[in-house]
Scaffold this motif. Structure first.
Motif, PDB file in Angstrom:
ATOM      1  N   MET A 176      -6.782   0.655   9.180  1.00  0.00           N
ATOM      2  CA  MET A 176      -6.217   1.918   9.638  1.00  0.00           C
ATOM      3  C   MET A 176      -6.976   2.386  10.877  1.00  0.00           C
ATOM      4  N   ASN A 177      -6.291   2.420  11.990  1.00  0.00           N
ATOM      5  CA  ASN A 177      -6.877   2.857  13.255  1.00  0.00           C
ATOM      6  C   ASN A 177      -6.205   4.141  13.726  1.00  0.00           C
ATOM      7  N   TYR A 193       6.301  -1.546   7.698  1.00  0.00           N
ATOM      8  CA  TYR A 193       5.466  -0.355   7.827  1.00  0.00           C
ATOM      9  C   TYR A 193       6.329   0.904   7.832  1.00  0.00           C
ATOM     10  N   ALA A 194       5.769   1.956   7.288  1.00  0.00           N
ATOM     11  CA  ALA A 194       6.385   3.264   7.457  1.00  0.00           C
ATOM     12  C   ALA A 194       6.336   3.643   8.934  1.00  0.00           C
ATOM     13  N   ASP A 195       7.339   4.353   9.390  1.00  0.00           N
ATOM     14  CA  ASP A 195       7.382   4.747  10.803  1.00  0.00           C
ATOM     15  C   ASP A 195       6.134   5.531  11.201  1.00  0.00           C
ATOM     16  N   SER A 196       5.605   6.302  10.277  1.00  0.00           N
ATOM     17  CA  SER A 196       4.475   7.178  10.589  1.00  0.00           C
ATOM     18  C   SER A 196       3.180   6.411  10.872  1.00  0.00           C
ATOM     19  N   VAL A 197       3.119   5.132  10.488  1.00  0.00           N
ATOM     20  CA  VAL A 197       1.879   4.371  10.682  1.00  0.00           C
ATOM     21  C   VAL A 197       2.058   3.166  11.608  1.00  0.00           C
ATOM     22  N   LYS A 198       3.276   2.913  12.039  1.00  0.00           N
ATOM     23  CA  LYS A 198       3.526   1.752  12.911  1.00  0.00           C
ATOM     24  C   LYS A 198       2.673   1.839  14.166  1.00  0.00           C
ATOM     25  N   VAL A 222       3.464   2.870   2.469  1.00  0.00           N
ATOM     26  CA  VAL A 222       2.810   2.796   3.769  1.00  0.00           C
ATOM     27  C   VAL A 222       3.095   1.451   4.436  1.00  0.00           C
ATOM     28  N   ALA A 223       2.878   0.366   3.687  1.00  0.00           N
ATOM     29  CA  ALA A 223       3.057  -0.964   4.254  1.00  0.00           C
ATOM     30  C   ALA A 223       3.203  -1.978   3.128  1.00  0.00           C
ATOM     31  N   SER A 224       3.892  -3.070   3.436  1.00  0.00           N
ATOM     32  CA  SER A 224       4.007  -4.163   2.469  1.00  0.00           C
ATOM     33  C   SER A 224       3.891  -5.485   3.206  1.00  0.00           C
ATOM     34  N   ILE A 225       3.517  -6.523   2.451  1.00  0.00           N
ATOM     35  CA  ILE A 225       3.326  -7.844   3.048  1.00  0.00           C
ATOM     36  C   ILE A 225       3.842  -8.900   2.080  1.00  0.00           C
ATOM     37  N   GLY A 226       4.597  -9.851   2.626  1.00  0.00           N
ATOM     38  CA  GLY A 226       5.142 -10.921   1.813  1.00  0.00           C
ATOM     39  C   GLY A 226       4.095 -11.954   1.451  1.00  0.00           C
ATOM     40  N   THR A 227       4.547 -12.965   0.726  1.00  0.00           N
ATOM     41  CA  THR A 227       3.614 -13.932   0.160  1.00  0.00           C
ATOM     42  C   THR A 227       2.882 -14.777   1.202  1.00  0.00           C
ATOM     43  N   TRP A 281       0.869  -1.185   0.000  1.00  0.00           N
ATOM     44  CA  TRP A 281       0.000   0.000   0.000  1.00  0.00           C
ATOM     45  C   TRP A 281       0.902   1.229   0.000  1.00  0.00           C
ATOM     46  N   TYR A 282       0.585   2.163  -0.881  1.00  0.00           N
ATOM     47  CA  TYR A 282       1.249   3.458  -0.941  1.00  0.00           C
ATOM     48  C   TYR A 282       0.186   4.534  -0.736  1.00  0.00           C
TER      49      TYR A 282
END
Length: 116
Positions: A83-84, A60-65, A48-53, A36-37
């Motif tokens: 997103m919370n 995660y980006a630091d801003s959303v961790k 923003v975030a990525s997930i492996g297979t 996600w960007y």
């Protein structure tokens, strides 16, 4: 043909929550990392975030961790972004992205606006 279709954006109040979905087709979803960007007005697009297979590897980006959670359902060919504790600075167009056979593939984006 690779297709990524985002949904779930909208207006949320500060402190609120939204869940974005990205439905994928045209490739073997379970074999590829998904990301996600987001892009805010006047700013560059950022990861923003990525997930492996296998869902075991997330970044995660630091801003959303601690506030956002990425997940995937390989049976449904769908990746999610929960997103919370949303903040006004999370306002942006959110894009789903993958890289298939050397090509970056993007969805059309979904607008997220955080405002009271």
């Amino acid at each position: 043909q690779v297709q990524l279709v985002e949904s779930g954006g909208g207006l949320a109040q500060p402190g609120g929550s939204l869940r974005l979905s990205c439905a994928a087709s045209g490739f073997t979803f379970g074999y590829y990392t998904m990301s996600w960007y987001r892009q805010a007005p006047g700013k560059e697009r950022e990861l923003v975030a990525s997930i492996g297979t296998d869902s075991g590897n997330t970044n995660y980006a630091d801003s959303v961790k601690g506030r956002f959670t990425i997940s995937r359902d390989n049976a449904k060919n769908t990746v999610y972004l929960q997103m919370n504790s949303l903040k006004p600075e999370d306002t942006a167009v959110y894009y789903c992205k993958t890289r298939v056979r050397g090509w970056d593939c993007w969805g059309q984006g979904t607008q997220v606006t955080v405002s009271s």
